[in-house]
Design an enzyme around this catalytic site. Structure first.
Site, PDB file in Angstrom:
ATOM      1  N   GLU A 187     -19.454  24.025 -14.095  1.00  0.00           N
ATOM      2  CA  GLU A 187     -19.728  23.265 -12.821  1.00  0.00           C
ATOM      3  C   GLU A 187     -20.246  21.676 -13.200  1.00  0.00           C
ATOM      4  O   GLU A 187     -20.708  21.015 -12.349  1.00  0.00           O
ATOM      5  CB  GLU A 187     -20.872  24.230 -12.171  1.00  0.00           C
ATOM      6  N   HIS A 263     -27.746  25.971 -10.606  1.00  0.00           N
ATOM      7  CA  HIS A 263     -27.389  24.965 -11.628  1.00  0.00           C
ATOM      8  C   HIS A 263     -28.665  24.702 -12.234  1.00  0.00           C
ATOM      9  O   HIS A 263     -29.627  24.426 -11.872  1.00  0.00           O
ATOM     10  CB  HIS A 263     -26.787  23.764 -10.951  1.00  0.00           C
ATOM     11  N   CYS A 382     -27.805  16.163  -6.989  1.00  0.00           N
ATOM     12  CA  CYS A 382     -26.630  16.850  -6.664  1.00  0.00           C
ATOM     13  C   CYS A 382     -25.626  15.834  -6.097  1.00  0.00           C
ATOM     14  O   CYS A 382     -24.377  16.028  -6.338  1.00  0.00           O
ATOM     15  CB  CYS A 382     -26.644  17.969  -5.511  1.00  0.00           C
TER      16      CYS A 382
HETATM   17  O1  SUG Z   1     -22.099  24.688  -5.244  1.00  0.00           O
HETATM   18  N1  SUG Z   1     -23.020  24.278  -1.907  1.00  0.00           N
HETATM   19  C1  SUG Z   1     -23.016  23.726  -3.468  1.00  0.00           C
HETATM   20  C2  SUG Z   1     -24.193  22.917  -3.692  1.00  0.00           C
HETATM   21  C3  SUG Z   1     -23.970  22.282  -4.971  1.00  0.00           C
HETATM   22  C4  SUG Z   1     -25.262  21.404  -5.464  1.00  0.00           C
HETATM   23  N2  SUG Z   1     -25.125  20.829  -6.386  1.00  0.00           N
HETATM   24  C5  SUG Z   1     -25.989  20.873  -7.666  1.00  0.00           C
HETATM   25  N3  SUG Z   1     -26.978  21.346  -7.940  1.00  0.00           N
HETATM   26  N4  SUG Z   1     -25.617  19.762  -8.547  1.00  0.00           N
HETATM   27  C6  SUG Z   1     -22.785  24.656  -4.110  1.00  0.00           C
HETATM   28  O2  SUG Z   1     -23.462  25.856  -4.041  1.00  0.00           O
HETATM   29  C7  SUG Z   1     -22.351  25.290   0.183  1.00  0.00           C
HETATM   30  C8  SUG Z   1     -21.192  24.945   0.954  1.00  0.00           C
HETATM   31  C9  SUG Z   1     -20.887  26.020   2.194  1.00  0.00           C
HETATM   32  O3  SUG Z   1     -21.845  26.774   2.375  1.00  0.00           O
HETATM   33  O4  SUG Z   1     -20.385  25.548   3.116  1.00  0.00           O
HETATM   34  C10 SUG Z   1     -22.110  24.654  -1.304  1.00  0.00           C
HETATM   35  O5  SUG Z   1     -20.910  24.753  -1.766  1.00  0.00           O
END
Ligand code: SUG
Length: 459
Positions: A187, A263, A382
């Protein structure tokens, strides 16, 4: 002669700055509830989104950090809806037919191919600055994001975007994403922190994983998936030429993952010698700190937030640790927190009494409203990919992606012209949305001067 070289080298190392490349929020930003284990995404499923506001909130954050003197870059969103992915899954017909069929037969797939999740560029790639790489170049590996289908669709375009921007092979090296299979689940930078003295000094790379693919002891989260494997982190370190003395691999605390910390950057943030982290960030806190201390050439400054001060629930709801920790010229640091931190009393108290008042370089807190992104589990950290670059490397960046007033104005105007201010689940099947999105992205590649990076431009 050698003095000249040393002086030149010293100047080059002094000129190293961190550039934060924020992801522009795409025109299809919506709340589909796609991310299992991400409490915000799961709990906001079905809400009506405002893509225009989301993109402008992101741009406002970038602008204010640029105005405060931090180097700021921008990365474009991805082509969504990803109609190619629907075709690869057996849907056929015109673009409009594809959307109608997917909406009726497989609404979950339609949601996945419409996600604007590439905005969270901390998951775009892992980056090693040139100072740490044996060949003196900046190394990039796009994250395979194989743990969810909607994010697995990102790395191909991410790789093209990074290659277009960091195109000068004398300065930049690109590696393929790891095999997209659970053993190498990756990730990106969200699970990677570089610690050291100044950006131009040697760094130690802290890779945080949730599980081992091979030979683990079974201590893993029970409810939610661990998205990063040790084997993936090790492979990236190998690709980038990092040796044992430069790396620390630490397991994330399984309890944290089960509380919604999907994460490491939801429970810890590092910058320079400072590691701000929650008591339950790492499975073995002491061993992690000891190894960092042993390998770093400067003193580690741990800033530990105990469970009694901030519960895991508060950490996940406020995203306190998903803050950006930025270095100032005088050696102090600024913490850029999401607005949600002000709404949780324990968290706000911790910021005032523990972080700002403590013996550490954090001298200032700045609050940013990124609520549209937060509702999908994406805070300030993020939204950005950190790339430490020397002056020569910044000069070698291609395209118009380093933010200035002119570019900000152009992008904000572009958003206002192309983005909707309301997007509900039922709008995802609207063929007009797909057309609007492609028109906007085509124009964006011209604004950013990055050439053709999207599938629709390449076919
Ligand atoms: O991968 N949300 C992302 C959020 C990522 C956050 N990034 C970090 N922590 N670096 C995920 O969970 C939600 C999309 C949706 O529900 O349409 C989403 O993919």
């Amino acid at each position: 002669m050698s003095q000249t070289i040393d002086e030149g080298m010293r100047q080059s190392l002094n000129s190293v700055r961190e550039v934060n490349f924020d992801g522009l929020v795409g025109p299809t930003h919506n709340y589909s509830g796609l991310a299992h284990g991400n409490v915000a995404s799961m709990s906001h499923e079905g809400l009506v989104a405002n893509p225009r506001e989301a993109a402008l909130q992101g741009l406002a954050k970038m602008k204010s950090l640029m105005e405060a003197g931090y180097a700021q870059g921008v990365l474009p969103p991805q082509q969504r809806p990803d109609l190619g992915a629907l075709r690869a899954l057996g849907f056929s017909g015109s673009d409009a037919e594809l959307l109608t069929r997917a909406a009726s037969d497989a609404p979950q797939l339609l949601r996945a191919v419409c996600s604007a999740s590439s905005m969270w560029t901390a998951n775009a790639a892992t980056v090693t600055p040139s100072r740490d790489a044996p060949d003196g170049r900046v190394h990039f590996t796009p994250a395979n994001l194989q743990s969810s289908f909607h994010r697995y669709l990102e790395p191909a375009t991410t790789g093209r975007v990074l290659a277009a921007i960091f195109s000068d092979a004398a300065h930049f090296a690109h590696h393929p994403a790891l095999p997209a299979t659970p053993a190498f689940s990756d990730e990106g930078a969200a699970n990677h922190t570089r610690l050291g003295a100044a950006y131009g000094d040697a760094g130690v790379h802290l890779f945080v994983y949730g599980r081992r693919a091979f030979g683990g002891d079974g201590v893993e989260p029970r409810h939610y998936p661990a998205r990063q494997t040790l084997e993936a982190s090790q492979a990236i370190a190998r690709q980038h030429g990092l040796c044992e003395a430069q790396t620390v691999f630490a397991q994330q605390h399984p309890e944290a993952i089960d509380a919604g910390v999907f994460h490491n950057d939801v429970i810890a943030v590092g910058n320079g010698p400072v590691l701000l982290y929650h008591e339950l960030a790492f499975r073995d806190e002491q061993a992690t700190l000891d190894e960092l201390r042993h390998k770093m050439s400067t003193s580690l400054i741990p800033v530990r937030v105990p469970l009694e001060a901030v519960s895991l629930e508060d950490a996940v709801a406020s995203y306190l640790f998903n803050s950006q920790l930025l270095s100032n010229a005088d050696g102090s640091m600024t913490l850029v927190v999401p607005g949600e931190c002000q709404q949780r009393e324990a968290v706000w108290r911790c910021i005032q009494d523990h972080l700002l008042a403590g013996h550490n370089p954090i001298s200032d807190v700045v609050v940013k409203d990124v609520q549209q992104s937060m509702r999908n589990g994406g805070g300030p950290a993020c939204l950005r990919l950190r790339v430490a670059l020397s002056g020569a490397e910044r000069d070698a960046v291609s395209g118009s992606v380093l933010l200035n007033d002119g570019l900000h104005g152009e992008l904000a105007e572009w958003v206002r012209r192309h983005y909707r201010d309301r997007l509900a689940m039922e709008d995802l099947a609207d063929p007009q949305l797909a057309t609007e999105s492609l028109t906007a992205l085509d124009e964006l590649t011209r604004i950013l001067a990055i050439g053709s990076v999207y599938p629709f431009q390449l076919n």
